[in-house]
Scaffold this motif. Structure first.
Motif, PDB file in Angstrom:
ATOM      1  N   PHE A 233       0.836  -1.194   0.000  1.00  0.00           N
ATOM      2  CA  PHE A 233       0.000   0.000   0.000  1.00  0.00           C
ATOM      3  C   PHE A 233       0.872   1.244   0.000  1.00  0.00           C
ATOM      4  O   PHE A 233       1.843   1.319   0.743  1.00  0.00           O
ATOM      5  N   GLY A 251       3.099   0.897   3.348  1.00  0.00           N
ATOM      6  CA  GLY A 251       3.285  -0.386   4.022  1.00  0.00           C
ATOM      7  C   GLY A 251       1.965  -1.003   4.376  1.00  0.00           C
ATOM      8  O   GLY A 251       0.901  -0.434   4.139  1.00  0.00           O
ATOM      9  N   GLN A 252       2.113  -2.168   4.953  1.00  0.00           N
ATOM     10  CA  GLN A 252       0.955  -2.960   5.331  1.00  0.00           C
ATOM     11  C   GLN A 252      -0.070  -2.126   6.111  1.00  0.00           C
ATOM     12  O   GLN A 252       0.290  -1.245   6.870  1.00  0.00           O
ATOM     13  N   ASP A 253      -1.311  -2.456   5.916  1.00  0.00           N
ATOM     14  CA  ASP A 253      -2.394  -1.792   6.618  1.00  0.00           C
ATOM     15  C   ASP A 253      -2.157  -1.834   8.125  1.00  0.00           C
ATOM     16  O   ASP A 253      -1.799  -2.867   8.674  1.00  0.00           O
ATOM     17  N   GLN A 256      -3.288  -4.575  10.359  1.00  0.00           N
ATOM     18  CA  GLN A 256      -2.748  -5.925  10.153  1.00  0.00           C
ATOM     19  C   GLN A 256      -1.345  -6.067  10.713  1.00  0.00           C
ATOM     20  O   GLN A 256      -0.798  -7.160  10.733  1.00  0.00           O
ATOM     21  N   GLY A 265       5.993  -5.931   7.085  1.00  0.00           N
ATOM     22  CA  GLY A 265       5.215  -4.731   6.834  1.00  0.00           C
ATOM     23  C   GLY A 265       5.627  -3.971   5.601  1.00  0.00           C
ATOM     24  O   GLY A 265       4.809  -3.420   4.890  1.00  0.00           O
TER      25      GLY A 265
ATOM     26  N   PHE B 558      11.576 -12.828   1.018  1.00  0.00           N
ATOM     27  CA  PHE B 558      10.748 -12.585   2.178  1.00  0.00           C
ATOM     28  C   PHE B 558       9.308 -13.051   1.952  1.00  0.00           C
ATOM     29  O   PHE B 558       8.692 -12.694   0.958  1.00  0.00           O
ATOM     30  N   GLN B 581      -0.896 -10.476   1.845  1.00  0.00           N
ATOM     31  CA  GLN B 581      -1.531  -9.268   1.350  1.00  0.00           C
ATOM     32  C   GLN B 581      -0.578  -8.483   0.438  1.00  0.00           C
ATOM     33  O   GLN B 581      -1.006  -7.858  -0.516  1.00  0.00           O
ATOM     34  N   MET B 582       0.710  -8.551   0.753  1.00  0.00           N
ATOM     35  CA  MET B 582       1.635  -7.666   0.061  1.00  0.00           C
ATOM     36  C   MET B 582       2.797  -8.448  -0.522  1.00  0.00           C
ATOM     37  O   MET B 582       2.963  -9.624  -0.273  1.00  0.00           O
TER      38      MET B 582
END
Lengths: 326, 713
Positions: A233, A251-253, A256, A265, B558, B581-582
Motif C-alpha cells: 500500500f 506499508g501494510q495496513d 494488520q 510490513g 521474504f 496481502q503484500m
C-alpha cells in the motif's frame, strides 16, 4: 545519512510539510497539537494548541508567517506561525480534511468529509491573512459538492483558475474555481488515493494509492505519465525537486501490522527513478506504515512521518549526490 | 383395419398393452385376435387418434426399459441361468421389476442374443445404461446397452445415406514448438489478478519474456500436462486445453463445475472431478469423475457416487473430505492402468476399455494406501495392522497381480510410501509405537527395486525420539534427504543407497544441524538441493550442493510460499502468492543461488513451469554428458557473453527510449509551467525570488522581574 528521530506525537502522523524556504517543518498527527520543528537539526520550536480533533493537513504562507490547519474537530484554523497564537477559525459542521492556499494567498480552499448526511464538499474562503479584523469571513464564500467518496487532497492550479482534487475510489478531478463546475474526472487508481503532491514546476502531480501503485498524472490533461508498482500500500509520495527521483512511503495496513513479523510490513521509504520507474534504494526505520513523506525544497533532505508516531528527518550523504544510480 | 397387418407386431402390442407386467411376451400374440369389434374400443385408443400424441406416450411408457444386446446365444435350458446373471448385474444398479427381464427366443428356442430389462424408474434405467454399456461379460461378449426409447429415434434415421460433409483439413500447430527454442529456454505460466501469462525464462539475460497473455483465461487455476504439451484452463462448464505456439484451443471437456483435474502420465487421458454438496444436509455429498480422451475430447467413462465411498484410507482428508488424486495412474508412458482405493480392496481399471482389470478387485484386507511406481505398472500397497494380523507392505506387478515382495511390520501407527522418481527405490516411512504405546518413533524401510529379489535396508535415526518432517529422493540419483528434529531448528541429513564402489547399503553422507528449514526441493537433475524455510520461517532459501557437501548460497525471499525448480535444474523460482496481502510476485534464482530477476505482481496466484517432453537420451549418455560438462560448456560461454552484452544494451536502450519520451512530454508541458511561474512571480513580486535561507542566532535578553531581598548572613 543522519536521521533525526522526532518524538512529538503520541498518535499516528497525518502529514509532514516543509515551508517554502525549507528551514521549518510542521508535523500534523491524530493527536491535537501540530508541531513546528527546525528542519535542519530537528529541534522543536513549539506546538499549536487549540484543536480538539485529529489534524489532517496544513499549509504555509510563502513568508512563513501564518499556518493553516484543518482538523477533524470541524474547524480550519489560522495560526501565527512564529508565536503559536491562534488568529482565526472557520467552523464547519463536518470534519475538515485537505486545505490549500491560492497563489497570492487571497483564497483558501479546503474540503470536508461527508458527515451526518451532508455530502463531501469543497469550500472556498476569502482570506486576509495579515489582518483579522471584523471583515474576515468565517464562512465559506462558495461550497461545491463532490461525488460520493472522501476528498483527500486539494490544490489550486492553472493560475488559481482551477482546483485539482484526489478522491477515494482512485478519482482525480479538476474544477473551475469560479463556477464550481467539474471540468474533468479520471479514475487514475483502482483504490483510494491517500496522498497527492504537486511537482515543483506545477505541471503534474504524484498520487499515492492503496492499489499499491503511485502514479504521475499530468495536471492539465489528467493523463497518467508514469506508474510505480510497489507491491504494498502506498500512503504518500513525493517528487524530488533536485533529481529525477520519487519517494514513496506506505506499508501494510496498520490494522494488520501486529499479525506478522515486523519485516513483513514493508515500512521502508523507497526511492524510484522518476522516468525508468525502477526502484534503486530504500531507507528503513519506521516500525509502522509511513503515512506521509516530503522532500525538502532544496532536495537535499527528506522527512517521513509514520503510523508509529515518529517523524524522521534524513539528510542525504554525499554519495547520494555523487553516485550514478543508473 | 387392413393397415394393421402391415404394422410391426411388436409396436402394436406395445401400444395396446402398455400396462402389462414387465416381460410381457408381446411377440407371441396373434394380431388377428386383437382386432376389436366395431365401435367398441374398450378404452384402447384406436389408430385414428392423433399419431403424435401416441408417439409421445410410447416414449414415456418405456423410459425405464433398457435393451441389452450382444448377449451369448444360449439354448432354452440355459435361459434361466443367463437371466439370473443379468438380474445379478442389474439389481446392483437399480430395482429391477419383478419378471422385468425378458429374453426373446427364436423358432429353435435359442435366445436371440438380446434382452429387455425393466426398472422401476427411468433414472435407474439411465444409470444402468451408462454403467453397463461396454460391460465385459466374458472375452467374447461385451454388452451393448441402449434405452428402449432410443429405438424410436434410430427408426427415424433417413433411409437414404447422406455423406457427411468432409471437413477441410487444417494443419495442426506443432505442439512441441516450445522445445525448439534456439536459446533452449524454458517456459512457465503465471497467474495474477485475472491475467494468465506464459513466459519464457531468459535467465541468462536476467529477465523473462512474454510468450502469450490472456485475460480471464481461467476461472480458478491453470495446469500443464505432464509432458508440457497442453495447458489446461478451468471453467464453469468444464476444462479446455491449449497448446502450440499460439496457444490455440485443442479440445474441450464438458464437466459442470469441475474442481480438479489430473492428466495421465503420458497425457492420453484426462480425469476431471467435481463434488456436489446436497441441498438437504441429511443427504450425502456426491462426487462425479469423468475420464476423457485428451486428444479427441471424448468422454470415456463416468464414475459417480457418494463421497464416502471414495474417501477411504489415504484418499480421505480431514473431515471426510477427499484427497486428490483419487485415482492414481500407473507409472511409465503406457497409460495402461489406473486405480483407486476401495474398502478392503484396490480397484484397478485398464485403458482403453475403462473397465476393471479382469473384472475384479485386488482384494487386500485393511488396505490404507498404495502408490504406483513412477516407472512401471508396479504398485506398493500398505495394509493396516489389525489384532494379530501384522501390517504389510506388498509390491504387486500389474496386470499379473503377482506379489513380488512383501514385508510384515509390527506395532505400526502410520506408514507413508515414497517412490524414487525413476522407480529405482522405494522408501517406506514407518511410525511405530514405543513399548508403552504412548509415543511413536520413525524408521525407514528402503527397497532396491532394480536388484534381484528386491533387497531391503532399514534406516533408523540416531536419535529415535526425533520427528521426521520431510523426505525426498534425489531424482536420477541414489541419494535421499530428510528433515528431522524439532520443528523450529531441524536438521537435514543426506544418505546414499550405494557406497562409493556402487555396493548396496544405506550410507550416511552427512547432516546439517540447526537449519531454519521446513522443505527440501531437489533439482530435477539431482546433485543440487534447495532447503527452504517457507511461510512461518519467512522465506529462507539455502542452495546446497550435495556432491561437494557445501552451501552454494544462502538467500531470502521474504514471505515466500512456494519454491519450484525448472525442469532442467538450471533455475529456481520462489514466489509469494496472494495468501499474503503484500509483496506478491516471484523471484528467479540460478541453481547456485544468484538472484536473477524479480517480478512483483499483485494478487499473484501461481507459477508453474512447463514440463519438458522426456529426454530421448539413455541415462548412461546423460551421465556421460554430465561428466564432460566442461568440454561442452566451453562452446556456450561465448554465446552467453554475447547474450549478456545484448541484454545490457537492451536495458540501456529501453531507458534511453523512456527518457526521450519523458523529455518530449516535459517539453510539451514547458509552456504551461512557464505560465504558472509567471503568474506566481507577478503575484508575489520580490518574495517569489527563491532565496537560500541562513541560520542566525539571535540572543534576546528579557527582564522578567527585579526584586530586592535582604541578605541573611
Amino acid at each position: 545519512m543522519r536521521p533525526y528521530l522526532l518524538k512529538g506525537h503520541e498518535r499516528p502522523l497525518t502529514q509532514v510539510k516543509y515551508n517554502a524556504e525549507g528551514d521549518l517543518l510542521v508535523s500534523c498527527a491524530k493527536n491535537l497539537q501540530p508541531c513546528l520543528w527546525y528542519a535542519d537539526d530537528g529541534r522543536r520550536v513549539g506546538t499549536y494548541e487549540g484543536h480538539n480533533g485529529a489534524v489532517w493537513t496544513c499549509d504555509f504562507t510563502l513568508d512563513s508567517s501564518r499556518l493553516i490547519t484543518s482538523s477533524a474537530d470541524q474547524t480550519v484554523r489560522v495560526w501565527n506561525l512564529p508565536t503559536g497564537q491562534e488568529l482565526h477559525q472557520i467552523r464547519m459542521n463536518e470534519p475538515c480534511r485537505a486545505c490549500h492556499l491560492s497563489v497570492g494567498e487571497q483564497l483558501l480552499a479546503f474540503t470536508t468529509d461527508s458527515f451526518m448526511g451532508s455530502p463531501p464538499q469543497l469550500h472556498l474562503v476569502d482570506m486576509d491573512l495579515q489582518d483579522f479584523g471584523e471583515r474576515q469571513g468565517s464562512a465559506p464564500k462558495a461550497s461545491y459538492t463532490a461525488p460520493k467518496g472522501r476528498i483527500t487532497r486539494v490544490y489550486f492550479t492553472d493560475c488559481n483558475r482551477q482546483l485539482i482534487t484526489s478522491h477515494d475510489g482512485g478519482w482525480v478531478r479538476r474544477w473551475d474555481t469560479e463556477t464550481g463546475d467539474m471540468l474533468q474526472e479520471v479514475q487514475v487508481h483502482e483504490d483510494a488515493i491517500q496522498d497527492m503532491q504537486v511537482s515543483p514546476d506545477g505541471s503534474y502531480v504524484i498520487t499515492a494509492s492503496l492499489d499499491k501503485t503511485a502514479k504521475l498524472v499530468d495536471i492539465a490533461s489528467l493523463e497518467t505519465l508514469k506508474t510505480y508498482k510497489t507491491g504494498r500500500f502506498v500512503q504518500s509520495a513525493a517528487i524530488s525537486p533536485l533529481y529525477d527521483h520519487v519517494l514513496l512511503g506506505g506499508g501494510q495496513d496498520a490494522s494488520q501490522v501486529t499479525t506478522t513479523s515486523a519485516k513483513a510490513g514493508g515500512f521502508e521509504a523507497r526511492f524510484y527513478h522518476k522516468v525508468y520507474a525502477e526502484e534503486f534504494g530504500n531507507v528503513r526505520g519506521h516500525f509502522g506504515p509511513i503515512n506521509s513523506v516530503a522532500f525538502a525544497p532544496d532536495g537535499r533532505s527528506f522527512t517521513t512521518g509514520g503510523e508509529d508516531g515518529y517523524v524522521r528527518i534524513h539528510h542525504f550523504d554525499m554519495d547520494y549526490f555523487t553516485t550514478r544510480f543508473f | 383395419m387392413a393397415a394393421v397387418t402391415e404394422l410391426d407386431p411388436l409396436e402394436v402390442a406395445r401400444s395396446l398393452f402398455r400396462d402389462q407386467p414387465a416381460g410381457f411376451p408381446y411377440e407371441n400374440f396373434d394380431l388377428e385376435e386383437l382386432i376389436l369389434p366395431e365401435d367398441d374400443d374398450m378404452g384402447i385408443r384406436s389408430d385414428e387418434d392423433e399419431e403424435e400424441e401416441e408417439e409421445l406416450e410410447t416414449e414415456t411408457g418405456f423410459g425405464s426399459v433398457i435393451v441389452v444386446d450382444c448377449l451369448p446365444v444360449v439354448p432354452e435350458d440355459k435361459h434361466e441361468k443367463l437371466a439370473n446373471v443379468l438380474k445379478k448385474i442389474y439389481s446392483q444398479i437399480g430395482n429391477v421389476r419383478e419378471g422385468g427381464i425378458f429374453m426373446p427366443k427364436d423358432a429353435n428356442n435359442m435366445s436371440k442374443g438380446f434382452a429387455f430389462v425393466e426398472f422401476f424408474s427411468p433414472q435407474e434405467a439411465q444409470a444402468a445404461r451408462a454403467q453397463t454399456d461396454g460391460y465385459k461379460l466374458d472375452k467374447n461378449h461385451t454388452f451393448k446397452v441402449s434405452m428402449f426409447d432410443d429405438f424410436d429415434r434410430y427408426a427415424k434415421v433417413p433411409d437414404v445415406y447422406a455423406a457427411p460433409e468432409i471437413k477441410e483439413y487444417s494443419a495442426a500447430e506443432n505442439l512441441h514448438s516450445w522445445m525448439l527454442d534456439k536459446l533452449s529456454r524454458d517456459q512457465f505460466a503465471i497467474k495474477y489478478g485475472d491475467e494468465v501469462v506464459v513466459m519464457w525464462n531468459d535467465g541468462r539475460r536476467f529477465r523473462s519474456e512474454e510468450a502469450y497473455k490472456r485475460t480471464y483465461w481461467t476461472e480458478s487455476f491453470v495446469q500443464w500436462s505432464p509432458m508440457g504439451n497442453y495447458l489446461a484452463t478451468m471453467h464453469r462448464q468444464g476444462v479446455a486445453v491449449w497448446g502450440g505456439p499460439s496457444f490455440q484451443r485443442l479440445a474441450r471437456y464438458s464437466h459442470q463445475n469441475v474442481q480438479l483435474i489430473e492428466f495421465s502420465p503420458a497425457e492420453k487421458y484426462l480425469m476431471t472431478y467435481s463434488s456436489i454438496e446436497p441441498t438437504n444436509p441429511r443427504e450425502k455429498v456426491q462426487v462425479a469423475l469423468n475420464v476423457f480422451d485428451t486428444r479427441s475430447g471424448k468422454k470415456l467413462r463416468i464414475f459417480a457416487g457418494n463421497m464416502e465411498d471414495y474417501a477411504i484410507g489415504s484418499s480421505a482428508g480431514p473431515g471426510g473430505a477427499l484427497r486428490w488424486p483419487i485415482f492414481k495412474w500407473a507409472g511409465g508412458l503406457e497409460d495402461k492402468y489406473f486405480a483407486r482405493l476401495a474398502k478392503g480392496a484396490i480397484k484397478i481399471y485398464e485403458t482403453p476399455e475403462m473397465t476393471q482389470l479382469d473384472k475384479k478387485d485386488l482384494k487386500l484386507e485393511g488396505v490404507q494406501d498404495f502408490e504406483w511406481s513412477p516407472a512401471e505398472p508396479l504398485l506398493a500397497a500398505y495394509t493396516q495392522e489389525v489384532g494379530d494380523r501384522p501390517a504389510n507392505i506388498t509390491l504387486y506387478r500389474i496386470p499379473e497381480r503377482t506379489n513380488v515382495r512383501s514385508k510384515q511390520l509390527f506395532n505400526v501407527s502410520d506408514v507413508k510410501i515414497f517412490w524414487h522418481p525413476q522407480g529405482d527405490y522405494l522408501a517406506v516411512k514407518v511410525d511405530r509405537f514405543t513399548k508403552t504405546k504412548k509415543s511413536t518413533y520413525t524408521g525407514f524401510e528402503l527397497f532396491s527395486i532394480r536388484e534381484k529379489d528386491i533387497p531391503m535396508d532399514v534406516l533408523e535415526l540416531p536419535n529415535k525420539s526425533e520427528k521426521v518432517l520431510s523426505f525426498a529422493w534425489e531424482p536420477k540419483g541414489h541419494r535421499f534427504a530428510l528433515v528431522h528434529g524439532d520443528s523450529a531448528r531441524p536438521s537435514v541429513s543426506f544418505y546414499s543407497m550405494k557406497d562409493d564402489k556402487g555396493k548396496l547399503g544405506v550410507k550416511h553422507l552427512g547432516t546439517l544441524a540447526n537449519k531454519a528449514c521446513n522443505g527440501i526441493h531437489w533439482s530435477p537433475m539431482g546433485h543440487n538441493i534447495v532447503l527452504s524455510g517457507l511461510k512461518a520461517l519467512n522465506g529462507q532459501l539455502e542452495f546446497f550442493n550435495v556432491d561437494e557437501f557445501e552451501v552454494l548460497a544462502a538467500a531470502e525471499h521474504f514471505m515466500a510460499t512456494d519454491v519450484e525448480w525448472d525442469p532442467t535444474g538450471r533455475y529456481v523460482a520462489s514466489s509469494v502468492t496472494s495468501i499474503h496481502q503484500m509483496e506478491n510476485g516471484f523471484n528467479m534464482w540460478s541453481f547456485n543461488g544468484k538472484l536473477l530477476y524479480t517480478m512483483p505482481r499483485d494478487r499473484f496466484g501461481q507459477l508453474s513451469w512447463r514440463p519438458r517432453v522426456p529426454s530421448l537420451l539413455p541415462r548412461e549418455k546423460e551421465e556421460e554428458i554430465r561428466k564432460g560438462l566442461k568440454e561442452y560448456s566451453r562452446r556456450y560461454d561465448e554465446e552467453d557473453e554475447a547474450l549478456l552484452l545484448q541484454a545490457d544494451a537492451d536495458v540501456l536502450q529501453e531507458r534511453a527510449k523512456q527518457q526521450e519520451e519523458w523529455d518530449a512530454a516535459a517539453a510539451a508541458r514547458q509552456e504551461y509551467a512557464a505560465q504558472l511561474r509567471a503568474f506566481y512571480e507577478a503575484t508575489y513580486g520580490e518574495a517569489a525570488k527563491e532565496k537560500e535561507y541562513s541560520m542566525t542566532t539571535v540572543v534576546v535578553e528579557q527582564l522578567l522581574d527585579v526584586r530586592e531581598e535582604p541578605y541573611n548572613a
